[in-house]
Enzyme design. Structure first.
Site, PDB file in Angstrom:
ATOM      1  N   SER A 196       0.825  -1.207   0.000  1.00 12.10           N
ATOM      2  CA  SER A 196       0.000   0.000   0.000  1.00 12.10           C
ATOM      3  C   SER A 196       0.861   1.261   0.000  1.00 12.10           C
ATOM      4  O   SER A 196       1.860   1.346   0.718  1.00 12.10           O
ATOM      5  CB  SER A 196      -0.884  -0.022   1.249  1.00 12.10           C
ATOM      6  OG  SER A 196      -1.715   1.105   1.260  1.00 12.10           O
ATOM      7  N   LYS A 244      -3.829   1.746  -2.224  1.00 13.45           N
ATOM      8  CA  LYS A 244      -3.445   2.964  -1.495  1.00 13.45           C
ATOM      9  C   LYS A 244      -4.344   3.131  -0.262  1.00 13.45           C
ATOM     10  O   LYS A 244      -5.562   2.938  -0.345  1.00 13.45           O
ATOM     11  CB  LYS A 244      -3.617   4.151  -2.459  1.00 13.45           C
ATOM     12  CG  LYS A 244      -3.413   5.522  -1.847  1.00 13.45           C
ATOM     13  CD  LYS A 244      -1.957   5.845  -1.628  1.00 13.45           C
ATOM     14  CE  LYS A 244      -1.819   7.161  -0.861  1.00 13.45           C
ATOM     15  NZ  LYS A 244      -0.641   7.190   0.011  1.00 13.45           N
ATOM     16  N   ASN A 258      -6.776  -1.353   1.804  1.00 13.32           N
ATOM     17  CA  ASN A 258      -6.018  -0.859   2.957  1.00 13.32           C
ATOM     18  C   ASN A 258      -6.744   0.345   3.562  1.00 13.32           C
ATOM     19  O   ASN A 258      -7.008   1.325   2.869  1.00 13.32           O
ATOM     20  CB  ASN A 258      -4.606  -0.478   2.495  1.00 13.32           C
ATOM     21  CG  ASN A 258      -3.724  -0.024   3.643  1.00 13.32           C
ATOM     22  OD1 ASN A 258      -3.908   1.080   4.159  1.00 13.32           O
ATOM     23  ND2 ASN A 258      -2.786  -0.845   4.052  1.00 13.32           N
ATOM     24  N   CYS A 307       0.071   4.071  10.461  1.00 13.38           N
ATOM     25  CA  CYS A 307       0.619   5.158   9.653  1.00 13.38           C
ATOM     26  C   CYS A 307       1.347   6.139  10.561  1.00 13.38           C
ATOM     27  O   CYS A 307       0.746   6.709  11.467  1.00 13.38           O
ATOM     28  CB  CYS A 307      -0.467   5.897   8.874  1.00 13.38           C
ATOM     29  SG  CYS A 307       0.249   7.265   7.930  1.00 13.38           S
ATOM     30  N   LYS A 318      -2.447  -4.192  10.063  1.00 17.35           N
ATOM     31  CA  LYS A 318      -1.086  -3.776   9.681  1.00 17.35           C
ATOM     32  C   LYS A 318      -0.425  -3.072  10.857  1.00 17.35           C
ATOM     33  O   LYS A 318      -0.910  -2.032  11.331  1.00 17.35           O
ATOM     34  CB  LYS A 318      -1.114  -2.870   8.452  1.00 17.35           C
ATOM     35  CG  LYS A 318       0.294  -2.549   7.933  1.00 17.35           C
ATOM     36  CD  LYS A 318       0.258  -1.975   6.534  1.00 17.35           C
ATOM     37  CE  LYS A 318       1.647  -1.574   6.064  1.00 17.35           C
ATOM     38  NZ  LYS A 318       1.646  -1.001   4.729  1.00 17.35           N
ATOM     39  N   THR A 344       6.232   1.572   8.291  1.00 11.30           N
ATOM     40  CA  THR A 344       7.561   2.196   8.265  1.00 11.30           C
ATOM     41  C   THR A 344       8.000   2.690   9.644  1.00 11.30           C
ATOM     42  O   THR A 344       7.222   3.294  10.366  1.00 11.30           O
ATOM     43  CB  THR A 344       7.560   3.392   7.302  1.00 11.30           C
ATOM     44  OG1 THR A 344       6.461   4.240   7.639  1.00 11.30           O
ATOM     45  CG2 THR A 344       7.424   2.942   5.872  1.00 11.30           C
ATOM     46  N   GLY A 349      12.629   0.822   2.143  1.00 10.84           N
ATOM     47  CA  GLY A 349      13.757   0.471   1.284  1.00 10.84           C
ATOM     48  C   GLY A 349      14.611  -0.599   1.952  1.00 10.84           C
ATOM     49  O   GLY A 349      14.344  -1.004   3.086  1.00 10.84           O
ATOM     50  N   GLY A 372       8.950  -4.970   4.181  1.00  9.77           N
ATOM     51  CA  GLY A 372       9.982  -4.062   4.667  1.00  9.77           C
ATOM     52  C   GLY A 372      11.256  -4.298   3.874  1.00  9.77           C
ATOM     53  O   GLY A 372      12.007  -5.227   4.166  1.00  9.77           O
ATOM     54  N   GLY A 373      11.478  -3.504   2.843  1.00 13.79           N
ATOM     55  CA  GLY A 373      12.747  -3.523   2.121  1.00 13.79           C
ATOM     56  C   GLY A 373      12.962  -4.666   1.149  1.00 13.79           C
ATOM     57  O   GLY A 373      14.065  -4.855   0.645  1.00 13.79           O
TER      58      GLY A 373
END
Lengths: 244, 305
Positions: free
Chosen positions: B21, B45, B100, B131, B166, B194, B218, B244-245
């Site tokens: 997302s 999104k 999401n 978020c 999430k 994140t 990343g 994650g990455g």
């Protein structure tokens, strides 16, 4: 839009911290002046968006300023090195909006896309003049090249070392034609306040992807949020919200 | 032939690769780059009850091996997503979707979840309580076991489709939060969202992001994500979507060995628009190299002994 590998042909300094790179590769997706490419640089995670300065068959010309480590590395690249580019990104300038005259308004490294635009306009028989602003004479780019195309160029520099002392808004003619502008945000907002004619403006913003996926570069417009990389970077003056 | 199929709470995916997302728009943007039907699913999104512009720009900054974002849930609101975005995506993607959902109150989450529950192409509801870029919502639900459980049970009561929560990595004990949402009825969990980070523009002596902080993504977060998925796998029995990455087929295998039943690929989509397709193409050869015949069998494989 396309992802492909380009080969560096030339890479040289042309003004203070400003470089001109020519590359060869598949340019078929580059349709209009004002579009940009997004360049993957070795050791850097995000790509670097750079506007298209010129296009001749498979040769792409980019003019860029070294603002950080990524563009510094780019300035060290040699002939024959390969770069991974996303091409044909963004919505460029609509040349059909100019009738018989057009005014180009550029500030600093916002000037390069106006060169490709000038060629397209002149091909259509449009008479083109330009008002270009730079910090000083050492920062000036493309003045002679635009003149050589037949563009009537006026310049302004903040320190007065070239042309009129002041900003581009100080050298706009009262009979300013339909305009095409690219430059820093304060310049674009000053234009929005001062220019009497209609026109198009190219914006820049820090981008994540450059092709509309991350929503990183969104700006508010009169018709809602727009992505600078996808719906832009060029917007009609009447869409832009003045917030200077 | 390697069997790449996986199943999440009864929803069968052809392969475990799902764009994450916020890195894939509403999917159709990527149909310009490749046939997106190769994907396992798509996590749409993040969607809220009302339309949102998000945070002021700059909202992207580069970091070593990744980026920070503080987009702040820009989206056109749940009604437009259902009426405009999903129909547009349906024209180029025919598999089950992951909706999401973000919110600022328990009622917000329930409101959107009920609406997405009625959309036939939606297979899974992913409830984003993590978020890091909005205030008064999002992560504030994900950093408290009690609040996380509250959102989970309220949404579960309101919908029929599987509910995945999430989770945020910005917590002291991921196992505690994972157990709390499992006990509250979650069908699965997605992690990690994140971790919070910052960069400072040294010439302006100010944070680069106008929101000051942003979420890191990343390759730089892969080890953190692997550790948290590993810990969550030991804490709960429900399936985990690991993220994650992830940037390669080997990263997918690594994440599944840590405990993921499927994976999401995020930041990689932004630098290489064909990243997910490339990973799916590489995956069979990587599996063969490591003696994997059926990828679903490796989930949690790193926990032996």
């Amino acid at each position: 839009m396309k992802q492909s590998i380009f080969t560096v042909k030339t890479n040289e300094i042309i003004a203070h911290d400003v470089y001109k790179m020519t590359l060869s590769g598949d340019t078929s997706e580059i349709k209009t002046p004002g579009q940009f490419v997004n360049i993957k640089l070795p050791g850097r995670y995000l790509r670097r968006p750079v506007s298209v300065c010129d296009l001749e068959k498979d040769t792409l010309t980019l003019i860029y300023k070294t603002v950080g480590g990524g563009t510094y590395d780019m300035s060290r690249m040699q002939k024959g090195e390969k770069l991974d580019l996303l091409t044909g990104l963004g919505n460029g300038f609509d040349v059909s909006c100019a009738k018989d005259r057009a005014t180009l308004i550029g500030g600093g490294v916002g000037v390069p896309p106006l060169y490709f635009l000038a060629k397209k306009l002149i091909n259509r028989g449009v008479s083109v003049d330009a008002a270009l602003g730079f910090a000083s004479k050492e920062d000036a780019i493309l003045v002679n090249e635009l003149s050589a195309l037949g563009v009537n160029v006026r310049t302004a520099t903040a320190d007065g070392s070239l042309g009129t002392k002041g900003f581009v808004t100080d050298i706009l003619r009262s009979d300013c034609a339909y305009f095409y502008a690219c430059g820093p945000i304060p310049m674009l907002h000053a234009l929005l306040k001062n220019a009497s004619s209609d026109g198009q403006m190219s914006f820049e913003e820090r981008m994540g992807c450059g092709f509309g996926a991350c929503m990183g570069c969104t700006m508010q417009t009169k018709s809602g949020p727009k992505r600078v990389c996808r719906e832009g970077p060029v917007f009609d003056k009447n869409e832009v919200i003045f917030n200077g | 032939m390697v069997d790449l199929s996986v199943t999440l709470s009864g929803v069968k995916l052809d392969n475990p690769i799902i764009p994450a997302s916020g890195t894939f728009g509403f999917g159709y943007e990527f149909a310009d780059w490749y046939d997106i039907n190769v994907l396992g699913s798509i996590s749409l999104k993040g969607t809220t009850k009302e339309p949102r512009f998000g945070n002021p720009t700059p909202r992207i900054a580069e970091i070593p091996s990744g980026l920070l974002n503080s987009v702040g849930l820009q989206n056109p609101g749940v009604d437009d997503v259902i009426e405009k975005e999903i129909p547009r995506l349906e024209k180029c993607f025919s598999k089950p979707l992951i909706a999401n959902i973000s919110g600022f109150s328990v009622e917000d989450y329930v409101y959107c979840a009920e609406k997405f529950d009625k959309v036939s192409q939606v297979g899974i509801l992913e409830i984003n309580i993590s978020c890091p870029n909005v205030h008064g919502g999002g992560m504030s639900f994900g950093t408290s076991a009690k609040a996380a459980a509250l959102v989970t049970s309220a949404v579960k009561k309101a919908v029929k489709k599987p509910v995945y929560i999430k989770l945020t990595p910005n917590v002291t004990d991921i196992a505690e939060i994972a157990r709390a949402v499992e006990e509250a009825g979650a069908d699965g969990i997605s992690l990690i969202n994140t971790p919070l980070g910052m960069r400072i523009d040294i010439s302006r002596r100010k944070p680069i992001l106008s929101n000051k902080t942003g979420g890191m993504s990343g390759p730089c977060v892969l080890p953190l994500a692997l550790r948290m998925v590993f810990q969550a796998y030991e804490a709960v029995k429900i399936p985990i979507i690991g993220m994650g990455g992830i940037s390669s087929a080997n990263d997918v295998i690594e994440m599944m060995l840590a405990g993921a039943s499927a994976v999401q690929v995020g930041a990689a989509n932004l630098v290489d628009p064909c990243a997910c397709r490339n990973i799916i193409e590489e995956l069979p050869a990587s599996c063969e190299k490591y003696g994997i015949k059926k990828i679903s069998e490796i989930t949690g494989g790193a926990h032996n002994g």
